[in-house]
Design a protein around this motif. Sequence first.
Motif, PDB file in Angstrom:
ATOM      1  N   GLU A 275       0.779  -1.197  -0.052  1.00 43.64           N
ATOM      2  CA  GLU A 275       0.206  -0.029   0.020  1.00 43.64           C
ATOM      3  C   GLU A 275       0.816   1.299   0.168  1.00 43.64           C
ATOM      4  O   GLU A 275       0.456   2.315  -0.702  1.00 43.64           O
ATOM      5  CB  GLU A 275      -0.854   0.147   1.273  1.00 43.64           C
ATOM      6  CG  GLU A 275      -2.084  -1.096   1.219  1.00 43.64           C
ATOM      7  CD  GLU A 275      -2.967  -1.193   2.280  1.00 43.64           C
ATOM      8  OE1 GLU A 275      -3.152  -0.091   2.887  1.00 43.64           O
ATOM      9  OE2 GLU A 275      -3.268  -2.283   2.640  1.00 43.64           O
ATOM     10  N   PRO A 315      -8.193  -0.972   3.193  1.00 41.22           N
ATOM     11  CA  PRO A 315      -6.748  -1.677   3.162  1.00 41.22           C
ATOM     12  C   PRO A 315      -7.050  -2.770   2.169  1.00 41.22           C
ATOM     13  O   PRO A 315      -7.996  -2.988   1.593  1.00 41.22           O
ATOM     14  CB  PRO A 315      -7.170  -2.403   4.332  1.00 41.22           C
ATOM     15  CG  PRO A 315      -8.237  -1.733   5.349  1.00 41.22           C
ATOM     16  CD  PRO A 315      -9.002  -1.011   4.136  1.00 41.22           C
ATOM     17  N   GLN A 382     -14.539   0.000   4.138  1.00 43.60           N
ATOM     18  CA  GLN A 382     -13.586   0.979   4.764  1.00 43.60           C
ATOM     19  C   GLN A 382     -12.947   1.908   3.827  1.00 43.60           C
ATOM     20  O   GLN A 382     -12.701   1.638   2.601  1.00 43.60           O
ATOM     21  CB  GLN A 382     -12.327   0.136   5.515  1.00 43.60           C
ATOM     22  CG  GLN A 382     -12.951  -0.749   6.693  1.00 43.60           C
ATOM     23  CD  GLN A 382     -13.753  -0.247   7.700  1.00 43.60           C
ATOM     24  OE1 GLN A 382     -13.648   0.911   8.169  1.00 43.60           O
ATOM     25  NE2 GLN A 382     -14.803  -0.948   8.201  1.00 43.60           N
TER      26      GLN A 382
END
Lengths: 466, 337
Positions: A275, A315, A382
């Motif tokens: 990420e 995520p 999320q």
Amino acid sequence: MNLDPLLLSRLQFVWVIAWHILLPAFTVGLASYICVLEGLHFATGREIYFRLSTFWIKIFAVSFGMGVVSGIVMPFQFGTNWSRFSDATANVLSPLLAYEGLTAFFLESAFLGVLLFGRKLVPRWAHFVAALMVAFGTLFSSFWILATNSWMQTPAGYDIADGRFFPGDWLQIIFSPSFPYRLAHTVVAFYITTGFVVAGVAAYYLRRRRFVDEARTMLSMTLWLLTVLVPVQIFLGDQHGLNTLEYQPAKLAAIEAHWNTQNRVELNLFAIPDEAAETNHYVLSVPVLGSLILTHDPNGAVRGLKDWPRADRPPVAIPFFAFRAMVGIGLLMLALIAASWWLRARRRLFDTTWFLWSCMLASPLGFLAVLAGWATTEVGRQPWTVYGLLRTADSVSPSLTGFDVVLSLIGFAVVYLIMFPVGVALMARLARSGPVEPAVEPDAVEAGRPQRPVQALPSSEERISS
Amino acid sequence: MTPPVLDFVPLWTIILGFGVFFYVLLDGFDLGVGMLYGFAPDLPSRNLVMNSVAPVWDGNETWLVLGGVGLLAAFPLAFVIILPAVYFPILIMLLALIFRGVAFEFRYRDAEHRTFWDHAFCYGSAIATFAQGIVLGAFIQGFHTEGREFAGSSFDCFTPFSMFTGMALTFGYGLLGAGWLVLKTQGELQDWARQLGRGCLVGVLIAIAVVSLWTPLMQPSIAQRWFSWPNVVFLSPVPIITAMLALWEWHSLRGRSEVAPFAGAIGLFVMSYIGIAISLWPMIVPYQFTLWEAASSASTQAFLLVGTLFLLPIILMYTGWSYWVFRGKVRGDIGYH
């Protein structure tokens, strides 16, 4: 140490719901199965259905009790830990939760008592109706709770005033864009989960040459059901994926670990998403297949995560791996079902050792797939509780300290680590002992006052101490 | 938000008030039976005591969910302020309810740890009751709020008053449980339940008296409500009827009536409930927000009302039927044995 009440509240929610979801995953399907067995017994009078039903009702009772008590926890979480979420969404979501209680929980609990303890007290048809009502209850519950969840994923039919949601159109709220897909995909997943448990138990008996008739009936019934449901589920999953691409493209990008918006995208079979660097390592991928699966068009465009600011991205690793676990399990299940067709055609279904072993080993697969699917969709939502509108960080109760939530999390951890292993062990024990009820069906008596008081029954104490 | 055309608040107040009271009654006797279970003399009586509530306990706890979710639906502001404020009592209640709930099946299926599950059932019931009493006490005392949020600490709810209401509710549920057992058992076991019931009744009466004095001393508005002229006259039936019920309950626990002790216990709960309602009316977050201020949007209330008015009678009917199926004295051959 700095304890973050937000992170801890999220962990606590994960903990209480991950355990809880295992129970509906089992009881929704099992309630329907028991209902079918009761119905078959009522219609055909064949005693084997009675033995099977009585056997599964015992296991159902344990899991349902655990489902009730771990389920009561859930609505209170909304208030204790997520009061800002509740304040913002109550006008829209609370009737759905209340309707779950009104249509489902009362139906289940009122008729469960009759289903468990009422066989001698009510006529046979009434006992069947009780089973039917319990099964309906579990399905109504799935309907409303998934309507609630779907609205959080793909909100619709609302107005916003003073930073809170207000109802606009109730039909749009209930039937939000992802709801039909989520409902179908989840309920079928629950049925499949139960199916593999029943098949596993049947295979266990066949391996041991015990309760052979019962085991054959169970295995055969269940594999027919799974023959239909597993392929249907793969189709439903695909449709659900198209829906996600349309309404939650960032979630889909995370699931596929796509960073750049492209046509003719590859399908990542394996990768380690990074990420920070916005890229993947150790990639194993198939060109173009991504577009083909996700858009049903080899030239289809799929948006990448870089389209969204970092603060709005989910995520990546958890949805990516959880999704692959779910799909992998689905394919395993399909392979097992395909094997069952072949064996059934050759009349070797009940005595092929490797197949029976496979069925036994496959019995927890449904639970793992449900957890993986749930992790995919919820983590993929999320950083929002209401997708694109209300952030998770703005949903937590403001009064909580990290210390408060540490204490409660420890409490839930300890209690669940006692309750769930014991419950599973007891269900396993019931399964091992098998359908050993007396072969004679007790007379169904008309409900009425008992002829004799309990204390006069000498055998009751002996049975207690046995 | 359009201004409401129809005011659904009074109707929802009645429905929710009814729902919460139903919970208190149903899970009250159920938790009370759980507590008294700890005092049962031997294994057969413990089995009977547990079986007297085994077919109905989860239905009774369903009213807790309905109470919680109903509060969220009808008066969401109350839900979002009160729940964080009573974080730990709610936590303790939930964990205790888990233990006592699974104990029904686990005690029966897991015979080698029966003593552990006996304790889980008894202490779980007692702790859940005590925690509910703390919630009640904290509610009566009121909460520290800022805007639409609870602004105090999660430990504010633990006060001498809330500890006292915790004990009060323990005696109260014990009395309900004893009444239920008098109804459902006979012979020595019934005598035993009557005896415990008398003990609980003494505790309940002391608790009612102390709370009735403590709350007006604590909250001038409550003192004003009860003791100002002419309220003191209009409200005088409440203490008078309560006293008469207490006498009747005492006599019926000593006498032979099988229904009266349970009915009397319910009567005492009705009066206490009315008393609290009179003290706090029209507040739903005491001393901060009225029912109308905390209400959800008219559309929310209307949408839920349609279904509730249709479903609630049906629920009461089939719940009643399930009690009817298990009517009469508890049988040793029905339930866990």
